[in-house]
Structure formats: structure tokens, C-alpha cells
Design a protein around this motif. Structure first.
Motif, PDB file in Angstrom:
ATOM      1  N   ALA A   1       0.738  -1.183   0.080  1.00 32.32           N
ATOM      2  CA  ALA A   1      -0.113   0.031   0.043  1.00 32.32           C
ATOM      3  C   ALA A   1       0.732   1.127  -0.062  1.00 32.32           C
ATOM      4  CB  ALA A   1      -0.970  -0.100   0.971  1.00 32.32           C
ATOM      5  N   SER A   2       2.069   0.991   0.263  1.00 28.54           N
ATOM      6  CA  SER A   2       3.015   2.274   0.391  1.00 28.54           C
ATOM      7  C   SER A   2       4.121   2.241  -0.712  1.00 28.54           C
ATOM      8  CB  SER A   2       3.498   2.572   1.817  1.00 28.54           C
ATOM      9  OG  SER A   2       4.400   1.420   2.252  1.00 28.54           O
ATOM     10  N   MET A   3       4.237   1.183  -1.314  1.00 26.06           N
ATOM     11  CA  MET A   3       5.355   1.402  -2.295  1.00 26.06           C
ATOM     12  C   MET A   3       4.826   0.694  -3.647  1.00 26.06           C
ATOM     13  SD  MET A   3       8.685  -1.201  -2.021  1.00 26.06           S
ATOM     14  CE  MET A   3       9.653  -0.344  -0.613  1.00 26.06           C
ATOM     15  N   VAL A   4       5.431   1.665  -4.594  1.00 22.24           N
ATOM     16  CA  VAL A   4       5.250   1.113  -6.019  1.00 22.24           C
ATOM     17  C   VAL A   4       6.574   1.015  -6.947  1.00 22.24           C
ATOM     18  CG1 VAL A   4       4.231   1.717  -8.175  1.00 22.24           C
ATOM     19  CG2 VAL A   4       2.919   2.083  -5.769  1.00 22.24           C
TER      20      VAL A   4
ATOM     21  N   ASN B   1      16.794   2.261 -20.164  1.00 22.29           N
ATOM     22  CA  ASN B   1      15.870   1.622 -19.062  1.00 22.29           C
ATOM     23  C   ASN B   1      15.917   2.516 -17.795  1.00 22.29           C
ATOM     24  OD1 ASN B   1      15.943  -0.431 -16.541  1.00 22.29           O
ATOM     25  ND2 ASN B   1      15.035  -1.433 -18.446  1.00 22.29           N
ATOM     26  N   LEU B   2      14.944   2.753 -17.121  1.00 21.43           N
ATOM     27  CA  LEU B   2      14.464   3.430 -16.073  1.00 21.43           C
ATOM     28  C   LEU B   2      13.670   2.626 -15.170  1.00 21.43           C
ATOM     29  CD1 LEU B   2      14.762   6.169 -14.519  1.00 21.43           C
ATOM     30  CD2 LEU B   2      12.513   6.838 -15.732  1.00 21.43           C
ATOM     31  N   THR B   3      14.295   2.715 -13.757  1.00 22.74           N
ATOM     32  CA  THR B   3      13.853   1.874 -12.586  1.00 22.74           C
ATOM     33  C   THR B   3      13.352   2.976 -11.515  1.00 22.74           C
ATOM     34  OG1 THR B   3      14.735  -0.165 -13.203  1.00 22.74           O
ATOM     35  CG2 THR B   3      13.854   0.228 -11.091  1.00 22.74           C
ATOM     36  N   THR B   4      12.153   2.919 -11.273  1.00 26.05           N
ATOM     37  CA  THR B   4      11.834   4.115 -10.207  1.00 26.05           C
ATOM     38  C   THR B   4      11.033   3.358  -9.222  1.00 26.05           C
ATOM     39  OG1 THR B   4      11.366   5.645 -11.899  1.00 26.05           O
ATOM     40  CG2 THR B   4      10.359   6.297  -9.664  1.00 26.05           C
ATOM     41  N   VAL B   5      11.340   3.610  -7.904  1.00 26.76           N
ATOM     42  CA  VAL B   5      10.705   3.216  -6.721  1.00 26.76           C
ATOM     43  C   VAL B   5      10.066   4.233  -5.912  1.00 26.76           C
ATOM     44  CG1 VAL B   5      10.930   1.974  -4.549  1.00 26.76           C
ATOM     45  CG2 VAL B   5      12.258   1.130  -6.464  1.00 26.76           C
ATOM     46  N   THR B   6       8.846   4.168  -5.558  1.00 30.42           N
ATOM     47  CA  THR B   6       8.139   5.242  -4.740  1.00 30.42           C
ATOM     48  C   THR B   6       7.668   4.637  -3.549  1.00 30.42           C
ATOM     49  OG1 THR B   6       7.413   6.229  -6.862  1.00 30.42           O
ATOM     50  CG2 THR B   6       6.259   6.757  -4.922  1.00 30.42           C
ATOM     51  N   LYS B   7       7.898   5.216  -2.588  1.00 29.23           N
ATOM     52  CA  LYS B   7       7.716   4.636  -1.032  1.00 29.23           C
ATOM     53  C   LYS B   7       7.053   6.029  -0.220  1.00 29.23           C
ATOM     54  CE  LYS B   7       7.948   1.944   2.655  1.00 29.23           C
ATOM     55  NZ  LYS B   7       7.141   0.821   2.886  1.00 29.23           N
ATOM     56  N   THR B   8       5.894   5.771   0.391  1.00 27.51           N
ATOM     57  CA  THR B   8       5.172   6.648   0.961  1.00 27.51           C
ATOM     58  C   THR B   8       5.449   6.231   2.631  1.00 27.51           C
ATOM     59  OG1 THR B   8       3.559   7.041  -0.319  1.00 27.51           O
ATOM     60  CG2 THR B   8       3.004   7.653   1.737  1.00 27.51           C
ATOM     61  N   VAL B   9       6.084   7.199   3.210  1.00 23.22           N
ATOM     62  CA  VAL B   9       6.192   7.255   4.785  1.00 23.22           C
ATOM     63  C   VAL B   9       5.622   8.424   5.578  1.00 23.22           C
ATOM     64  CG1 VAL B   9       7.931   6.954   6.500  1.00 23.22           C
ATOM     65  CG2 VAL B   9       8.259   5.856   4.562  1.00 23.22           C
ATOM     66  N   ASN B  10       4.454   8.135   6.173  1.00 25.60           N
ATOM     67  CA  ASN B  10       3.957   9.204   6.842  1.00 25.60           C
ATOM     68  C   ASN B  10       3.628  10.304   5.932  1.00 25.60           C
ATOM     69  OD1 ASN B  10       3.819   7.940   9.273  1.00 25.60           O
ATOM     70  ND2 ASN B  10       5.853   8.431   9.862  1.00 25.60           N
ATOM     71  N   SER B  11       3.906  11.318   6.194  1.00 31.20           N
ATOM     72  CA  SER B  11       3.752  12.828   5.114  1.00 31.20           C
ATOM     73  C   SER B  11       4.730  12.821   4.332  1.00 31.20           C
ATOM     74  CB  SER B  11       3.858  13.975   6.222  1.00 31.20           C
ATOM     75  OG  SER B  11       4.869  14.345   6.725  1.00 31.20           O
ATOM     76  N   HIS B  12       5.590  11.702   3.969  1.00 32.45           N
ATOM     77  CA  HIS B  12       6.626  11.965   3.086  1.00 32.45           C
ATOM     78  C   HIS B  12       6.455  10.822   1.911  1.00 32.45           C
ATOM     79  CE1 HIS B  12       9.743  14.552   5.295  1.00 32.45           C
ATOM     80  NE2 HIS B  12       9.045  13.948   6.237  1.00 32.45           N
ATOM     81  N   THR B  13       6.665  11.304   0.561  1.00 34.47           N
ATOM     82  CA  THR B  13       6.671  10.216  -0.491  1.00 34.47           C
ATOM     83  C   THR B  13       8.019  10.650  -1.223  1.00 34.47           C
ATOM     84  OG1 THR B  13       4.320  10.984  -0.964  1.00 34.47           O
ATOM     85  CG2 THR B  13       5.621  10.079  -2.587  1.00 34.47           C
ATOM     86  N   PHE B  14       8.611   9.433  -0.887  1.00 38.57           N
ATOM     87  CA  PHE B  14      10.139   9.318  -1.333  1.00 38.57           C
ATOM     88  C   PHE B  14      10.191   8.581  -2.867  1.00 38.57           C
ATOM     89  CE2 PHE B  14      10.377   9.123   3.325  1.00 38.57           C
ATOM     90  CZ  PHE B  14      11.223  10.088   3.412  1.00 38.57           C
TER      91      PHE B  14
END
Length: 206
Positions: A71-74, A125-138
Motif C-alpha cells: 500500500a505504500s510502495m510502487v 532503461n529507467l527503474t523508479t521506486v516510490t515509497k510513502t512514509v507518513n507525510s513523506h513520499t520518497f
């Protein structure tokens, strides 16, 4: 002088929901283009046998894969390939040397810079990781690119006869003859790497 462009283009796409967490999409595009213009017809002379026509057959393909890890990582991976093939072909099939004049008369024959062209391939080739932690979206990622640029530029391979005037041309007495020898094929290779880190911080919910 001829002026116009003939172009035929195709494209296709596919979208696949592999599962509740995985999606895959693909795109493909192809174009066949043939162009003629006064600037290409009269490159170094006002005679219609001087210039060239321009052709190009660019292609592009991409694959985009997305994984919802939680739910917090794509996780996303985008792979692309692009190719361009611009080529300039003489309008007239003249194998004899170009005839030039020192007194400003128009050159006879095909411009000495023809034929020329290139085939350029670009892999990415581009790899991207999105991670949501509290009020931060890294968001962080890594990109790698490979460029292959293959070119040919047969400059003055047919030779050039230079005359002082039209009278000396009629007499068959040139003042200069020049010609280049050897292969002009070049294959340039480049690697490009890129990294990024991003933080979107939502200070408040409003």
C-alpha cells in the motif's frame, strides 16, 4: 525544384493487467518518410542534378511494467528503444567527378558531400521506486542509456575537377583535381547513467 514530403506512419499499443498488483503496457511506432526540397536539390549549384533526397525510417518501442509492492510502495520499470535512419541519396546517379569553376559558374555533377547518412540506436532503461512514509513520499531511481551512432559521409570520393573558367573546361585543362580515399564509416558508442532522489513532504493535510 521538387518540394514535398511523403510520410506513412503506424502505431500500436497493448495494455495488460497481469494481476491485481502488476500491469504491463507496450507501445510501438514506425514512420517511413521521403522528403525533397529546394534546399536539398540545390546544395552547391543551381543545377537540378546537384542535390539529394532525404529518407528516414524512425522507430520507437517501449515497455512499461508497474508493480504495486504494498500500500505504500510502487515499483516501475520503463524500457525503451528508438532508432532513426536519416539518409541523403543523390538525385542523379552520376559516378563521374564533380566539375567546379573558380570564376563562380555553377558546379556540374553531384555535390561532393553525397551520399551520407546515419543509423542511431538509443536504448534506455529507467527503474523508479516510490515509497510513502507518513507525510513523506520518497522517490528514487536509476537510468541507464546506450547510444549507438553509426554514420557514413563519403565526402569527395568521386573526385572534383576544378577549372579556371568554362573556356578551360572546353579545353580540358583543369587547375586542380582533388579526391579523398578510404572509408568514412564511423561507429560512436556512448553510455549514460543517471540517478535521482526526490522527497515530497506534505506539511499538512490541507
Amino acid at each position: 525544384a521538387p518540394l514535398g514530403t511523403n510520410s506513412v506512419a503506424y502505431s500500436a499499443k497493448i495494455d495488460w493487467n497481469m494481476s491485481d498488483r502488476d500491469t504491463l503496457s507496450g507501445r510501438y511506432a514506425y514512420q517511413n518518410q521521403d522528403s525533397q526540397s529546394p534546399g536539398l536539390t540545390f546544395i552547391s549549384s543551381n543545377l537540378p542534378t546537384n542535390g539529394a533526397s532525404s529518407t528516414n525510417k524512425p522507430q520507437f518501442v517501449s515497455l512499461n511494467y508497474t508493480r504495486v509492492q504494498s500500500a505504500s510502495m510502487v515499483i516501475n520499470n520503463l524500457a525503451t528503444f528508438g532508432r532513426s535512419l536519416p539518409n541523403f541519396t543523390p538525385l542523379a546517379n552520376i559516378t563521374a567527378p564533380t566539375v567546379a569553376f573558380q570564376n563562380g559558374l555553377a558546379e556540374m555533377g553531384t555535390w561532393s558531400g553525397l551520399p551520407q547518412g546515419r543509423t542511431q540506436n538509443v536504448y534506455n532503461n529507467l527503474t523508479t521506486v516510490t515509497k510513502t512514509v507518513n507525510s513523506h513520499t520518497f522517490k528514487f531511481g536509476y537510468s541507464i542509456e546506450r547510444i549507438q551512432a553509426n554514420s557514413v559521409f563519403d565526402s569527395n570520393v568521386r573526385g572534383t575537377l576544378t577549372f579556371a573558367s568554362f573556356e578551360t573546361f572546353q579545353q580540358g585543362t583543369p587547375v586542380i583535381y582533388s579526391q579523398r580515399f578510404g572509408g568514412s564509416i564511423r561507429g560512436n558508442r556512448v553510455w549514460n547513467h543517471g540517478f535521482f532522489v526526490q522527497d515530497d513532504w506534505r506539511v499538512s493535510r490541507h
